[in-house]
Scaffold this active site. Structure first.
Site, PDB file in Angstrom:
ATOM      1  N   VAL A  15      22.724-103.181  10.723  1.00 48.84           N
ATOM      2  CA  VAL A  15      23.940-102.645  10.105  1.00 48.84           C
ATOM      3  C   VAL A  15      24.777-103.743   9.430  1.00 48.84           C
ATOM      4  O   VAL A  15      25.392-103.501   8.390  1.00 48.84           O
ATOM      5  CB  VAL A  15      24.832-101.858  11.108  1.00 48.84           C
ATOM      6  CG1 VAL A  15      24.197-100.546  11.500  1.00 48.84           C
ATOM      7  CG2 VAL A  15      25.192-102.681  12.320  1.00 48.84           C
ATOM      8  N   GLU A 113      32.936 -94.214  27.302  1.00 53.78           N
ATOM      9  CA  GLU A 113      32.038 -95.119  28.029  1.00 53.78           C
ATOM     10  C   GLU A 113      32.867 -95.975  28.972  1.00 53.78           C
ATOM     11  O   GLU A 113      34.097 -95.911  28.964  1.00 53.78           O
ATOM     12  CB  GLU A 113      31.248 -95.984  27.046  1.00 53.78           C
ATOM     13  CG  GLU A 113      30.287 -95.161  26.194  1.00 53.78           C
ATOM     14  CD  GLU A 113      29.335 -96.018  25.385  1.00 53.78           C
ATOM     15  OE1 GLU A 113      28.536 -96.747  25.975  1.00 53.78           O
ATOM     16  OE2 GLU A 113      29.415 -95.958  24.153  1.00 53.78           O
ATOM     17  N   HIS A 228      23.348-105.780  30.507  1.00 53.34           N
ATOM     18  CA  HIS A 228      23.661-104.345  30.634  1.00 53.34           C
ATOM     19  C   HIS A 228      23.266-103.880  32.029  1.00 53.34           C
ATOM     20  O   HIS A 228      22.166-104.188  32.498  1.00 53.34           O
ATOM     21  CB  HIS A 228      22.904-103.537  29.572  1.00 53.34           C
ATOM     22  CG  HIS A 228      23.494-102.172  29.384  1.00 53.34           C
ATOM     23  ND1 HIS A 228      23.381-101.188  30.334  1.00 53.34           N
ATOM     24  CD2 HIS A 228      24.224-101.642  28.373  1.00 53.34           C
ATOM     25  CE1 HIS A 228      24.013-100.104  29.899  1.00 53.34           C
ATOM     26  NE2 HIS A 228      24.533-100.356  28.716  1.00 53.34           N
ATOM     27  N   ARG A 269      31.027-103.730  32.099  1.00 55.98           N
ATOM     28  CA  ARG A 269      29.601-103.973  32.326  1.00 55.98           C
ATOM     29  C   ARG A 269      29.312-105.143  33.256  1.00 55.98           C
ATOM     30  O   ARG A 269      28.421-105.062  34.102  1.00 55.98           O
ATOM     31  CB  ARG A 269      28.916-104.253  30.990  1.00 55.98           C
ATOM     32  CG  ARG A 269      28.843-103.021  30.176  1.00 55.98           C
ATOM     33  CD  ARG A 269      28.166-103.255  28.868  1.00 55.98           C
ATOM     34  NE  ARG A 269      28.124-101.972  28.198  1.00 55.98           N
ATOM     35  CZ  ARG A 269      27.676-101.790  26.985  1.00 55.98           C
ATOM     36  NH1 ARG A 269      27.221-102.808  26.293  1.00 55.98           N
ATOM     37  NH2 ARG A 269      27.661-100.596  26.462  1.00 55.98           N
ATOM     38  N   HIS A 330      21.382-107.933  27.154  1.00 56.01           N
ATOM     39  CA  HIS A 330      21.646-106.841  26.216  1.00 56.01           C
ATOM     40  C   HIS A 330      22.364-107.295  24.947  1.00 56.01           C
ATOM     41  O   HIS A 330      22.000-106.895  23.844  1.00 56.01           O
ATOM     42  CB  HIS A 330      22.487-105.797  26.944  1.00 56.01           C
ATOM     43  CG  HIS A 330      22.760-104.573  26.138  1.00 56.01           C
ATOM     44  ND1 HIS A 330      21.748-103.792  25.627  1.00 56.01           N
ATOM     45  CD2 HIS A 330      23.929-103.977  25.777  1.00 56.01           C
ATOM     46  CE1 HIS A 330      22.281-102.771  24.965  1.00 56.01           C
ATOM     47  NE2 HIS A 330      23.589-102.870  25.030  1.00 56.01           N
ATOM     48  N   GLU A 354      25.957-109.473  15.234  1.00 58.79           N
ATOM     49  CA  GLU A 354      25.815-110.105  16.553  1.00 58.79           C
ATOM     50  C   GLU A 354      25.612-111.622  16.473  1.00 58.79           C
ATOM     51  O   GLU A 354      25.953-112.354  17.395  1.00 58.79           O
ATOM     52  CB  GLU A 354      24.651-109.435  17.288  1.00 58.79           C
ATOM     53  CG  GLU A 354      24.691-109.672  18.768  1.00 58.79           C
ATOM     54  CD  GLU A 354      23.787-108.735  19.556  1.00 58.79           C
ATOM     55  OE1 GLU A 354      23.545-107.583  19.117  1.00 58.79           O
ATOM     56  OE2 GLU A 354      23.305-109.165  20.614  1.00 58.79           O
ATOM     57  N   ARG A 365      31.724-107.733  26.003  1.00 62.58           N
ATOM     58  CA  ARG A 365      31.944-106.689  24.989  1.00 62.58           C
ATOM     59  C   ARG A 365      32.340-105.350  25.613  1.00 62.58           C
ATOM     60  O   ARG A 365      31.711-104.895  26.570  1.00 62.58           O
ATOM     61  CB  ARG A 365      30.648-106.499  24.202  1.00 62.58           C
ATOM     62  CG  ARG A 365      30.658-105.324  23.264  1.00 62.58           C
ATOM     63  CD  ARG A 365      29.369-105.257  22.509  1.00 62.58           C
ATOM     64  NE  ARG A 365      28.255-104.847  23.334  1.00 62.58           N
ATOM     65  CZ  ARG A 365      27.519-103.770  23.111  1.00 62.58           C
ATOM     66  NH1 ARG A 365      27.786-102.998  22.089  1.00 62.58           N
ATOM     67  NH2 ARG A 365      26.494-103.474  23.878  1.00 62.58           N
ATOM     68  N   SER A 370      30.445-102.981  19.187  1.00 59.44           N
ATOM     69  CA  SER A 370      29.700-103.935  18.369  1.00 59.44           C
ATOM     70  C   SER A 370      29.237-103.366  17.030  1.00 59.44           C
ATOM     71  O   SER A 370      29.261-104.079  16.028  1.00 59.44           O
ATOM     72  CB  SER A 370      28.522-104.521  19.129  1.00 59.44           C
ATOM     73  OG  SER A 370      27.801-103.514  19.723  1.00 59.44           O
TER      74      SER A 370
HETATM   75  C1  LIG Z   1      19.271-100.783  23.210  1.00 59.22           C
HETATM   76  C2  LIG Z   1      20.585-101.104  22.561  1.00 59.22           C
HETATM   77  C3  LIG Z   1      21.611-100.170  22.569  1.00 59.22           C
HETATM   78  C4  LIG Z   1      22.837-100.466  21.963  1.00 59.22           C
HETATM   79  N1  LIG Z   1      23.804 -99.502  21.938  1.00 59.22           N
HETATM   80  C5  LIG Z   1      24.960 -99.761  21.266  1.00 59.22           C
HETATM   81  C6  LIG Z   1      25.954 -98.747  21.116  1.00 59.22           C
HETATM   82  O1  LIG Z   1      25.797 -97.626  21.587  1.00 59.22           O
HETATM   83  N2  LIG Z   1      27.077 -99.053  20.421  1.00 59.22           N
HETATM   84  C7  LIG Z   1      27.302-100.281  19.867  1.00 59.22           C
HETATM   85  O2  LIG Z   1      28.350-100.494  19.249  1.00 59.22           O
HETATM   86  N3  LIG Z   1      26.365-101.243  19.976  1.00 59.22           N
HETATM   87  C8  LIG Z   1      25.201-101.020  20.640  1.00 59.22           C
HETATM   88  N4  LIG Z   1      24.260-101.991  20.737  1.00 59.22           N
HETATM   89  C9  LIG Z   1      24.487-103.289  20.047  1.00 59.22           C
HETATM   90  C10 LIG Z   1      24.288-103.125  18.561  1.00 59.22           C
HETATM   91  O3  LIG Z   1      23.216-102.280  18.293  1.00 59.22           O
HETATM   92  C11 LIG Z   1      24.024-104.472  17.899  1.00 59.22           C
HETATM   93  O4  LIG Z   1      24.926-105.428  18.349  1.00 59.22           O
HETATM   94  C12 LIG Z   1      24.157-104.376  16.389  1.00 59.22           C
HETATM   95  O5  LIG Z   1      23.373-103.330  15.913  1.00 59.22           O
HETATM   96  C13 LIG Z   1      23.752-105.687  15.755  1.00 59.22           C
HETATM   97  O6  LIG Z   1      23.588-105.505  14.378  1.00 59.22           O
HETATM   98  P1  LIG Z   1      23.166-106.733  13.489  1.00 59.22           P
HETATM   99  O7  LIG Z   1      23.136-106.248  12.086  1.00 59.22           O
HETATM  100  O8  LIG Z   1      24.023-107.886  13.822  1.00 59.22           O
HETATM  101  O9  LIG Z   1      21.705-107.129  14.016  1.00 59.22           O
HETATM  102  P2  LIG Z   1      20.351-106.320  14.131  1.00 59.22           P
HETATM  103  O10 LIG Z   1      20.539-104.874  13.909  1.00 59.22           O
HETATM  104  O11 LIG Z   1      19.696-106.729  15.392  1.00 59.22           O
HETATM  105  O12 LIG Z   1      19.511-106.883  12.905  1.00 59.22           O
HETATM  106  C14 LIG Z   1      19.043-108.204  12.891  1.00 59.22           C
HETATM  107  C15 LIG Z   1      18.180-108.379  11.662  1.00 59.22           C
HETATM  108  O13 LIG Z   1      17.956-109.765  11.446  1.00 59.22           O
HETATM  109  C16 LIG Z   1      16.589-109.975  11.145  1.00 59.22           C
HETATM  110  N5  LIG Z   1      16.275-111.377  11.443  1.00 59.22           N
HETATM  111  C17 LIG Z   1      16.463-112.072  12.590  1.00 59.22           C
HETATM  112  N6  LIG Z   1      16.089-113.365  12.426  1.00 59.22           N
HETATM  113  C18 LIG Z   1      15.666-113.481  11.152  1.00 59.22           C
HETATM  114  C19 LIG Z   1      15.146-114.558  10.369  1.00 59.22           C
HETATM  115  N7  LIG Z   1      15.017-115.788  10.863  1.00 59.22           N
HETATM  116  N8  LIG Z   1      14.779-114.302   9.098  1.00 59.22           N
HETATM  117  C20 LIG Z   1      14.889-113.068   8.560  1.00 59.22           C
HETATM  118  N9  LIG Z   1      15.374-112.018   9.244  1.00 59.22           N
HETATM  119  C21 LIG Z   1      15.762-112.225  10.519  1.00 59.22           C
HETATM  120  C22 LIG Z   1      15.883-108.945  11.985  1.00 59.22           C
HETATM  121  O14 LIG Z   1      14.562-108.752  11.556  1.00 59.22           O
HETATM  122  C23 LIG Z   1      16.800-107.752  11.769  1.00 59.22           C
HETATM  123  O15 LIG Z   1      16.513-107.132  10.531  1.00 59.22           O
HETATM  124  C24 LIG Z   1      23.025-101.727  21.352  1.00 59.22           C
HETATM  125  C25 LIG Z   1      22.002-102.676  21.364  1.00 59.22           C
HETATM  126  C26 LIG Z   1      20.796-102.377  21.959  1.00 59.22           C
HETATM  127  C27 LIG Z   1      19.721-103.412  21.969  1.00 59.22           C
END
Ligand SMILES: Cc1cc2nc3c(=O)[nH]c(=O)nc-3n(C[C@H](O)[C@H](O)[C@H](O)COP(=O)(O)OP(=O)(O)OC[C@H]3O[C@@H](n4cnc5c(N)ncnc54)[C@H](O)[C@@H]3O)c2cc1C
Length: 395
Positions: A15, A113, A228, A269, A330, A354, A365, A370
């Site tokens: 996202v 939650e 978690h 948590r 988590h 993240e 958190r 997040s």
């Molecule tokens: C099981 C689970 C349930 C969750 N539930 C919730 C919830 O209900 N509500 C909430 O707010 N949050 C929740 N979270 C947390 C939340 O989903 C994440 O913190 C958030 O989606 C992170 O988004 P992001 O874009 O930072 O990273 P991510 O969505 O993890 O995306 C990371 C991206 O970086 C790419 N990447 C990594 N390293 C490299 C590299 N070296 N080169 C190129 N690409 C790379 C990956 O391939 C991926 O595309 C949950 C997390 C998990 C694991």
């Protein structure tokens, strides 16, 4: 070695990365890369939901809940920005096509939650992250100015005159790429891949933080890792399946081997995780139990259909029996230090989601903060980049 040039490179397709791309001007030539396929981001896994300021009167309570969960180590300015921007982000997601659960009168339905003093979480069944991320991805795919490249890994950033000027990357076939760009946004997600038991995808290994450190870019709170309390216990290897906190928010309870409750399930948590570990140690067990007995059957089937299904696959019927649960790594509250516009201490290198630490979460958190934090600060990064490039063009 192949050379490429873009206006902005976004590393990561969760996202954070996707919302950055959507908020950048359409005249920018943007490259998005992901280490794996576009489906494999933690954003796709989010279950519980995404927070929003319920109404103006909720401000103090939401602020206090976030600060309290974060042990008051949060950056107050960031918390304020996130809360004040939350309704705009939710409205934007609705506009883009995200199907949040609604009441019969068309208003948003909210769930609750742990550590939230009221229900203020928007959700789509128990797959909120998938609903949001798929929608954002569809919208990004419609943009002519954005190229999406899968299985391309950032291995370094290009630094010149102490400024970021692009990245070095590697394709699946080990071809090396130099991608030049005046702006780079790292949206590389968490660090769960470094742990044996984690709810995260295994390829999320804190690459953004490692590369930042190599260039003396400031990091913050690298030891703030959230465990978690409830992942489904299994002897199998691989990613742990999360049992969303909103299950406890909807009255699922935790029991020890004697089938006795031992903790208030709605505490933050870290507190619940600690209580579970203590109970496991006391009883010499590998897990505790979760009961859905107090959760109405229609709530289980309508709000938690995927948790129900996954547990069935693992041999447990949550309508009738207890499931074994155990804490797992988590979420990462620390990361690459950024200011309130998501810029790191290296000019023109931004970090969102993240991977970054803007201080919103403090030491721990608050559930469902997040996704919101990722989106709010991704939009701010995009706005800042847009502002600077408009300035440049004008000169
Ligand atoms: C099981 C689970 C349930 C969750 N539930 C919730 C919830 O209900 N509500 C909430 O707010 N949050 C929740 N979270 C947390 C939340 O989903 C994440 O913190 C958030 O989606 C992170 O988004 P992001 O874009 O930072 O990273 P991510 O969505 O993890 O995306 C990371 C991206 O970086 C790419 N990447 C990594 N390293 C490299 C590299 N070296 N080169 C190129 N690409 C790379 C990956 O391939 C991926 O595309 C949950 C997390 C998990 C694991």
């Amino acid at each position: 070695m192949e050379n490429m040039e873009y206006d902005v490179v976004i590393v990561g397709c969760g996202v954070g990365g996707l919302y950055t791309a959507l908020n950048l001007p359409r005249d920018k030539k943007i490259l998005m890369i992901t280490k794996s396929d576009v489906e494999s981001s933690d954003s796709m896994l989010a279950q519980g939901g995404i927070c929003v300021l319920h109404d103006p009167d909720d401000y103090e309570a939401y602020f206090e809940d976030t600060m309290k969960a974060g042990h008051y180590e949060n950056r107050r300015e960031s918390v304020d920005i996130m809360i004040r921007s939350s309704r705009t982000v939710i409205n934007d997601l609705l506009r883009l096509g995200v199907r949040f659960e609604k009441n019969a009168d068309g208003t948003l339905k909210y769930t609750r939650e742990g550590a939230h003093s009221r229900a203020r979480i928007c959700f789509h069944e128990d797959v909120t992250g998938k609903e949001i991320t798929t929608t954002l991805l569809e919208q990004v795919r419609k943009l002519d100015n954005v190229k999406l490249a899968e299985y391309v890994t950032m291995v370094d950033v290009v630094e010149k005159d102490k400024t970021c000027q692009g990245i070095k990357a590697q394709t699946k076939d080990k071809n090396e790429l130099i991608i030049k760009a005046p702006f780079v946004v790292m949206a590389t997600g968490g660090i769960g891949g470094l742990y044996e038991h984690s709810t995260n995808f295994p390829h999320l290994t804190g690459d953004g933080c490692r590369i930042a450190k190599k260039h003396n870019v400031e990091l913050e709170h690298m030891d703030y890792v959230q465990i978690h309390p409830t992942s489904l216990y299994t002897e199998n290897k691989g990613r742990s399946f999360l049992i969303s906190e909103s299950a406890r928010g909807e009255n699922a309870i935790l029991l020890n081997n004697k089938k006795q409750r031992f903790v208030n399930e709605l505490l933050p948590r870290d507190v619940v995780s600690k209580a579970i570990y203590a109970e496991m140690e006391k009883e010499g067990s590998k897990h505790v139990w979760m009961s859905f007995e107090k959760v109405p059957q229609d709530v289980i089937l309508n709000h938690f259909p995927h948790i129900y299904e996954k547990c069935r696959e693992e041999g447990y019927n949550i309508l009738k029996e207890l499931i074994p649960v155990v804490p797992a790594q988590h979420y990462f509250m620390g990361g690459v230090h950024v200011n309130s516009n998501s810029e790191t201490t290296m000019p023109n290198l931004f970090a969102v989601g993240e991977t970054s630490c803007n201080g919103v979460h403090g030491k721990n958190r608050l559930a469902s903060n997040s996704l919101l934090e990722s989106l709010v600060f991704a939009a701010r990064a995009a706005r800042e980049i847009a502002k600077r490039t408009v300035g440049e063009n004008a000169v």
